[in-house]
Design an enzyme around this catalytic site. Structure first.
Site, short mmCIF file in Angstrom:
data_model
loop_
_atom_site.label_atom_id
_atom_site.label_comp_id
_atom_site.label_asym_id
_atom_site.label_seq_id
_atom_site.Cartn_x
_atom_site.Cartn_y
_atom_site.Cartn_z
N GLN A 151 0.80 -1.22 0.00
CA GLN A 151 0.00 0.00 0.00
C GLN A 151 0.84 1.28 0.00
O GLN A 151 0.34 2.33 -0.37
CB GLN A 151 -0.96 -0.01 1.19
CG GLN A 151 -2.01 -1.11 1.07
CD GLN A 151 -2.97 -1.15 2.24
OE1 GLN A 151 -2.68 -1.76 3.26
NE2 GLN A 151 -4.11 -0.48 2.12
N HIS B 239 0.95 -9.28 4.55
CA HIS B 239 -0.21 -8.39 4.39
C HIS B 239 -0.67 -8.51 2.93
O HIS B 239 -0.65 -7.54 2.18
CB HIS B 239 0.16 -6.96 4.79
CG HIS B 239 -1.01 -6.09 5.16
ND1 HIS B 239 -1.14 -5.48 6.39
CD2 HIS B 239 -2.12 -5.74 4.48
CE1 HIS B 239 -2.26 -4.77 6.44
NE2 HIS B 239 -2.87 -4.92 5.28
N ASN C 293 -1.98 -10.88 8.25
CA ASN C 293 -2.96 -9.81 8.41
C ASN C 293 -4.34 -10.26 7.91
O ASN C 293 -4.48 -10.61 6.74
CB ASN C 293 -2.54 -8.57 7.63
CG ASN C 293 -3.57 -7.45 7.77
OD1 ASN C 293 -3.70 -6.88 8.85
ND2 ASN C 293 -4.31 -7.18 6.71
N GLU C 294 -5.31 -10.22 8.81
CA GLU C 294 -6.71 -10.45 8.42
C GLU C 294 -6.91 -11.63 7.48
O GLU C 294 -7.28 -11.45 6.32
CB GLU C 294 -7.29 -9.19 7.77
CG GLU C 294 -7.31 -7.98 8.66
CD GLU C 294 -8.09 -6.80 8.07
OE1 GLU C 294 -8.53 -6.89 6.91
OE2 GLU C 294 -8.26 -5.80 8.77
N TYR D 153 -13.18 -2.07 12.73
CA TYR D 153 -13.69 -1.03 11.84
C TYR D 153 -15.21 -0.87 11.91
O TYR D 153 -15.71 0.23 11.80
CB TYR D 153 -13.32 -1.34 10.37
CG TYR D 153 -11.88 -1.10 10.05
CD1 TYR D 153 -11.40 0.18 9.81
CD2 TYR D 153 -10.98 -2.17 9.98
CE1 TYR D 153 -10.07 0.41 9.50
CE2 TYR D 153 -9.64 -1.94 9.68
CZ TYR D 153 -9.20 -0.65 9.44
OH TYR D 153 -7.88 -0.43 9.15
N GLU E 233 -5.24 -1.85 13.92
CA GLU E 233 -5.85 -0.99 12.90
C GLU E 233 -7.16 -0.45 13.44
O GLU E 233 -7.99 -1.19 14.00
CB GLU E 233 -6.14 -1.75 11.60
CG GLU E 233 -4.91 -2.15 10.82
CD GLU E 233 -5.23 -2.74 9.45
OE1 GLU E 233 -6.32 -2.46 8.90
OE2 GLU E 233 -4.38 -3.49 8.94
N TRP F 285 -4.98 3.26 11.65
CA TRP F 285 -4.85 3.01 10.23
C TRP F 285 -5.31 4.26 9.52
O TRP F 285 -6.48 4.58 9.62
CB TRP F 285 -5.70 1.81 9.75
CG TRP F 285 -5.41 1.59 8.29
CD1 TRP F 285 -6.06 2.16 7.22
CD2 TRP F 285 -4.35 0.81 7.74
NE1 TRP F 285 -5.45 1.80 6.04
CE2 TRP F 285 -4.40 0.97 6.34
CE3 TRP F 285 -3.35 0.00 8.30
CZ2 TRP F 285 -3.50 0.34 5.49
CZ3 TRP F 285 -2.45 -0.62 7.44
CH2 TRP F 285 -2.54 -0.45 6.06
N GLU G 297 -5.55 1.96 -1.38
CA GLU G 297 -6.56 1.24 -0.61
C GLU G 297 -7.17 0.13 -1.48
O GLU G 297 -8.34 0.15 -1.85
CB GLU G 297 -7.62 2.21 -0.06
CG GLU G 297 -8.81 1.59 0.65
CD GLU G 297 -8.47 0.56 1.73
OE1 GLU G 297 -7.37 0.61 2.32
OE2 GLU G 297 -9.33 -0.31 1.97
N TRP G 298 -6.34 -0.83 -1.86
CA TRP G 298 -6.78 -2.04 -2.56
C TRP G 298 -7.71 -1.70 -3.72
O TRP G 298 -7.35 -0.90 -4.56
CB TRP G 298 -7.38 -3.02 -1.54
CG TRP G 298 -6.46 -3.22 -0.35
CD1 TRP G 298 -6.70 -2.84 0.94
CD2 TRP G 298 -5.13 -3.80 -0.33
NE1 TRP G 298 -5.63 -3.15 1.75
CE2 TRP G 298 -4.65 -3.74 1.00
CE3 TRP G 298 -4.30 -4.37 -1.30
CZ2 TRP G 298 -3.39 -4.22 1.38
CZ3 TRP G 298 -3.05 -4.85 -0.92
CH2 TRP G 298 -2.61 -4.78 0.39
C1 FCB Z 1 -7.92 -3.45 6.50
C2 FCB Z 1 -6.59 -3.77 5.84
C3 FCB Z 1 -5.75 -2.54 5.55
C4 FCB Z 1 -6.61 -1.40 5.03
C5 FCB Z 1 -7.77 -1.15 5.96
C6 FCB Z 1 -8.64 0.01 5.53
O1 FCB Z 1 -8.82 -4.47 6.23
O2 FCB Z 1 -5.83 -4.63 6.66
O3 FCB Z 1 -4.76 -2.89 4.64
O4 FCB Z 1 -7.01 -1.66 3.76
O5 FCB Z 1 -8.56 -2.30 6.04
#
Ligand code: FCB
Length: 497
Positions: free
Chosen positions: A77, A178, A222-223, A354, A404, A451, A458-459
């Site tokens: 990123q 990640h 990560n996630e 989030y 995050e 974060w 952002e992906w």
């Molecule tokens: C999370 C990701 C991070 C970013 C945030 C907004 O899911 O780990 O890379 O994209 O969301």
């Protein structure tokens, strides 16, 4: 797998963090709540109006001494330098260069150019007073093809970064994965292949050997849920698949990879601490019917317990396994001894929060709170309190770090050189207040990472959404501290919100 289950899985995917439709349009699969009455029975705060900013005159909330104030980023990123110093290709290079996948056709080729500007970024971190910096290591910089000897130039970059953190009194927290899987490994089956979990353990061992003496906290993956849901159910992330049966086999292999990496650190004799990084979504029934309660329980299984139970209790949740069914690829893919590996003792649990999820009697979802610019994100600070206290209640007093939390805001660089992201200040203050309440109630939370440190790629949303404390003027790569960065510096200095 029943059609009903499949529909629910797709809805779940639509709600997961960073899930977006390819065009970035509103998510069709999510039903917007008609109003509070439709949701009577949601807990907690069921009758509350959407959150208002807390009064700025409210008493300051003091955090524990030595609290780890931090910020987070990830390699793909921010780094850019996609073809430099021997870096191989990752699935995100492939995905972002595939027409139609990313908003505006953006890629991470340059991103925030952090690979070249890391020294300037380190100075900005010092100016903010950060005590902890969470970043990720790019697997294809270390092993361009996903296996074999380390690429020294890749190692050297992270050495310079980590040494620069120490020189500035900032504690490094490194994530091993990640999402930037080497493309060569994807070509060999990616996370559907059990072997990739073992390749990950080899990569982890290589990184531990090179950096283990200078990184005090490691995060494995990560996630995993976002890879499962966005990468393999919904298809909005690399590798862009829509295959529920493959998705949960991938979940198992990601968990296995996590456990193998933990074992690799112990085998190395590393002194660093290690743990997983899960994005956890508190799930609430959308009404007070028994059916909504039951649907919420299963939803929670897929969102949270699948990952937490396997890593921390050594078992997959029975309700999720039953829902997947005995013939599913995941259930068939679990071998004797896997859960012992997956539940190798860890030192810390990283929580990323989030959004909450509200589940209806038929297993659908509704919105209860206003969203940020990210349509999947409902703004609900109490969810931070709920998820932190729940983890401690259900999994014991394992040290927690929030790795995050944040939101995208419509930031504009004004003519006078300022960026007035007051929405981010309000959001962070409210979420930190909720985290503080959890600490007061006994949650062993040791650090908190916004974060993100910098605006970044952002992906699937490309550069459209700005999540940083620091604004990036992409044409010039100039860094500008937003109002939230100035505010956060004061929070750190005061150790209080
Ligand atoms: C999370 C990701 C991070 C970013 C945030 C907004 O899911 O780990 O890379 O994209 O969301």
């Amino acid at each position: 797998m029943s059609m009903l289950t499949r529909r629910h899985l797709l809805r779940r995917a639509a709600l997961s963090a960073t899930a977006v439709t390819p065009a970035g349009a509103a998510l069709g699969a999510v039903t917007t709540a008609a109003g509070a009455t439709a949701l009577a029975g949601c807990q907690p705060g069921e009758d509350a109006e959407p959150t208002e900013p807390a009064a700025s005159s409210a008493a300051r909330l003091q955090f524990p001494v030595n609290f780890g104030w931090g910020a987070a980023t990830s390699a793909y990123q921010i780094e850019g330098a996609a073809k430099e110093d021997g870096r191989g290709e990752s699935v995100w290079d492939t995905f972002s260069h595939t027409p139609g996948r990313i908003r505006n056709g953006d890629t991470g080729d340059v991103a925030a150019d952090h690979y070249h500007r890391y020294a300037e970024d380190l100075d900005l971190m010092r100016d903010l007073g950060l005590r902890s910096y969470r970043f990720s290591i790019s697997w294809p910089r270390i092993q361009p093809d996903g296996t074999g000897a380390a690429n020294q130039r890749g190692i050297d970059f992270y050495r310079r970064l980590v040494d620069g953190l120490h020189e500035r009194g900032i504690s490094p927290m490194a994530t091993l994965f990640h999402w930037d899987l080497p493309q060569t490994l994807q070509d060999a089956g990616g996370w559907e292949s059990r072997d990739v979990a073992y390749r990950f353990a080899d990569y982890a061992a290589t990184v531990f050997e090179a950096l283990g003496d200078r990184v005090p906290v490691w995060l494995t993956i990560n996630e995993p849920k976002t890879v499962v849901q966005n990468g393999y159910l919904f298809g909005h992330h690399a590798p862009g698949r829509q295959d529920p049966d493959a998705a949960y086999l991938v979940a198992h292999h990601l968990q296995l990879a996590h456990g193998l990496a933990v074992q690799a650190l112990r085998a190395e004799g590393g002194t660093g601490r290690i743990g997983p990084a899960f994005n956890l979504h508190p799930c609430y029934p959308a009404d007070d019917s028994p059916a909504a309660a039951e649907a919420t329980r299963l939803y929670d299984g897929y969102e949270n317990r699948l990952y937490l139970d396997s890593a921390l209790k050594g078992s997959y949740p029975e309700d999720v396994l039953a829902d997947l069914g005995p013939t599913s690829r995941m259930v068939r893919g679990i071998r004797d001894g896997d859960l012992e590996i997956i539940s190798s003792p860890v030192d810390v649990l990283a929580v990323q929060y989030y959004t909450p999820i509200y589940v209806t009697a038929n297993g659908g979802t509704v919105r209860r709170w206003p969203t940020s610019e990210a349509s999947w994100q409902q703004i609900y600070p109490d969810g931070m309190y709920d998820i932190l206290t729940r983890v401690t209640r259900d999994y014991g007093p394992i040290p927690l770090t929030v790795t995050e939390n944040g939101l995208p805001t419509p930031d504009v660089l004004a003519a006078d050189g300022t960026v007035e992201d007051t929405g981010r200040v309000t959001f962070l203050r409210d979420h930190l207040a909720a985290a503080h309440r959890a600490v007061t109630d006994g949650v062993p939370l040791e650090s908190f990472h916004v974060w993100s440190l910098l605006d970044n790629f952002e992906w699937a949303e490309g550069y459209d959404q700005r999540w940083g404390l620091i604004y990036i003027d992409y044409p010039t790569q100039r860094r500008v501290l937003k109002r939230s960065a100035h505010w956060y510096r004061q929070v750190i200095a005061d150790n209080a919100v």
